[in-house]
Design a protein around this motif. Structure first.
Motif, PDB file in Angstrom:
ATOM      1  N   UNK A 176     -27.438   4.559 -14.392  1.00 14.13           N
ATOM      2  CA  UNK A 176     -28.870   4.324 -14.609  1.00 14.13           C
ATOM      3  C   UNK A 176     -29.331   5.058 -15.868  1.00 14.13           C
ATOM      4  N   UNK A 177     -28.919   6.304 -15.995  1.00 17.49           N
ATOM      5  CA  UNK A 177     -29.333   7.102 -17.153  1.00 17.49           C
ATOM      6  C   UNK A 177     -28.750   6.560 -18.455  1.00 17.49           C
ATOM      7  N   UNK A 178     -27.562   5.957 -18.377  1.00 15.76           N
ATOM      8  CA  UNK A 178     -26.903   5.382 -19.554  1.00 15.76           C
ATOM      9  C   UNK A 178     -27.319   3.938 -19.819  1.00 15.76           C
ATOM     10  N   UNK A 179     -28.124   3.375 -18.933  1.00 14.96           N
ATOM     11  CA  UNK A 179     -28.590   1.982 -19.062  1.00 14.96           C
ATOM     12  C   UNK A 179     -27.422   1.008 -19.179  1.00 14.96           C
ATOM     13  N   UNK A 180     -26.411   1.193 -18.327  1.00 14.01           N
ATOM     14  CA  UNK A 180     -25.223   0.338 -18.378  1.00 14.01           C
ATOM     15  C   UNK A 180     -25.213  -0.617 -17.184  1.00 14.01           C
ATOM     16  N   UNK A 181     -25.611  -1.860 -17.435  1.00 14.74           N
ATOM     17  CA  UNK A 181     -25.681  -2.863 -16.371  1.00 14.74           C
ATOM     18  C   UNK A 181     -24.303  -3.153 -15.781  1.00 14.74           C
ATOM     19  N   UNK A 182     -23.288  -3.177 -16.611  1.00 13.91           N
ATOM     20  CA  UNK A 182     -21.918  -3.422 -16.147  1.00 13.91           C
ATOM     21  C   UNK A 182     -21.514  -2.363 -15.123  1.00 13.91           C
ATOM     22  N   UNK A 183     -21.722  -1.096 -15.468  1.00 15.82           N
ATOM     23  CA  UNK A 183     -21.349   0.010 -14.581  1.00 15.82           C
ATOM     24  C   UNK A 183     -22.206   0.011 -13.316  1.00 15.82           C
ATOM     25  N   UNK A 184     -23.502  -0.260 -13.470  1.00 19.98           N
ATOM     26  CA  UNK A 184     -24.388  -0.321 -12.300  1.00 19.98           C
ATOM     27  C   UNK A 184     -23.907  -1.365 -11.307  1.00 19.98           C
ATOM     28  N   UNK A 185     -23.599  -2.548 -11.796  1.00 18.84           N
ATOM     29  CA  UNK A 185     -23.131  -3.615 -10.920  1.00 18.84           C
ATOM     30  C   UNK A 185     -21.861  -3.193 -10.187  1.00 18.84           C
ATOM     31  N   UNK A 186     -20.922  -2.622 -10.915  1.00 13.90           N
ATOM     32  CA  UNK A 186     -19.652  -2.202 -10.323  1.00 13.90           C
ATOM     33  C   UNK A 186     -19.863  -1.106  -9.272  1.00 13.90           C
ATOM     34  N   UNK A 187     -20.625  -0.058  -9.612  1.00 13.73           N
ATOM     35  CA  UNK A 187     -20.779   1.072  -8.696  1.00 13.73           C
ATOM     36  C   UNK A 187     -21.689   0.746  -7.512  1.00 13.73           C
ATOM     37  N   UNK A 188     -22.665  -0.131  -7.698  1.00 10.35           N
ATOM     38  CA  UNK A 188     -23.479  -0.567  -6.561  1.00 10.35           C
ATOM     39  C   UNK A 188     -22.629  -1.326  -5.550  1.00 10.35           C
ATOM     40  N   UNK A 189     -21.748  -2.182  -6.041  1.00  7.07           N
ATOM     41  CA  UNK A 189     -20.844  -2.922  -5.155  1.00  7.07           C
ATOM     42  C   UNK A 189     -19.939  -1.966  -4.396  1.00  7.07           C
ATOM     43  N   UNK A 190     -19.356  -0.997  -5.101  1.00  2.00           N
ATOM     44  CA  UNK A 190     -18.465  -0.029  -4.454  1.00  2.00           C
ATOM     45  C   UNK A 190     -19.216   0.841  -3.450  1.00  2.00           C
ATOM     46  N   UNK A 191     -20.444   1.236  -3.793  1.00  4.30           N
ATOM     47  CA  UNK A 191     -21.236   2.056  -2.868  1.00  4.30           C
ATOM     48  C   UNK A 191     -21.499   1.302  -1.567  1.00  4.30           C
ATOM     49  N   UNK A 192     -21.841   0.036  -1.690  1.00  9.11           N
ATOM     50  CA  UNK A 192     -22.067  -0.782  -0.486  1.00  9.11           C
ATOM     51  C   UNK A 192     -20.789  -0.876   0.342  1.00  9.11           C
ATOM     52  N   UNK A 193     -19.653  -1.026  -0.319  1.00 11.83           N
ATOM     53  CA  UNK A 193     -18.372  -1.090   0.397  1.00 11.83           C
ATOM     54  C   UNK A 193     -18.075   0.215   1.129  1.00 11.83           C
ATOM     55  N   UNK A 194     -18.605   1.334   0.615  1.00  7.42           N
ATOM     56  CA  UNK A 194     -18.406   2.642   1.262  1.00  7.42           C
ATOM     57  C   UNK A 194     -19.510   2.962   2.261  1.00  7.42           C
ATOM     58  N   UNK A 195     -20.365   1.981   2.546  1.00 11.92           N
ATOM     59  CA  UNK A 195     -21.365   2.154   3.597  1.00 11.92           C
ATOM     60  C   UNK A 195     -22.702   2.718   3.172  1.00 11.92           C
TER      61      UNK A 195
END
Length: 89
Positions: free
Chosen positions: A42-61
């Motif tokens: 979020x701080x780096x304004x990286x949409x690619x990284x946000x999409x990837x880490x949001x998906x992984x966070x959801x997978x981790x509950x």
């Protein structure tokens, strides 16, 4: 989408994967590690990284409410008047 999100150099990808693995080991909780990486994205304004880490966070509950409030985590962690505010661990 900017050029930086469409092509990622293999060396950069390897370095980022190493940082991610170290964060997960160091924090001892993959969900918390993803929350940290989402906030950095979020701080780096990286949409690619946000999409990837949001998906992984959801997978981790990680729940949607926690993800929705991550940008305001300092306020979200405080008790509300009803005592039902989200808790961050």
């Amino acid at each position: 989408m900017s050029a930086r999100t469409t092509v990622l150099d293999d060396g950069v990808r390897s370095a980022l994967q190493a940082v991610s693995a170290a964060a997960k080991r160091g924090l001892g909780d993959p969900a918390l590690a993803e929350l940290v990486q989402i906030r950095a994205s979020q701080l780096n304004h990286c949409a690619f990284c946000l999409d990837m880490h949001l998906t992984l966070a959801r997978e981790h509950g990680v729940g949607e409410r926690q993800l929705d409030l991550l940008d305001a985590w300092e306020e979200a962690g405080r008790s509300s008047t009803s005592g039902s505010g989200p808790r961050w661990s």
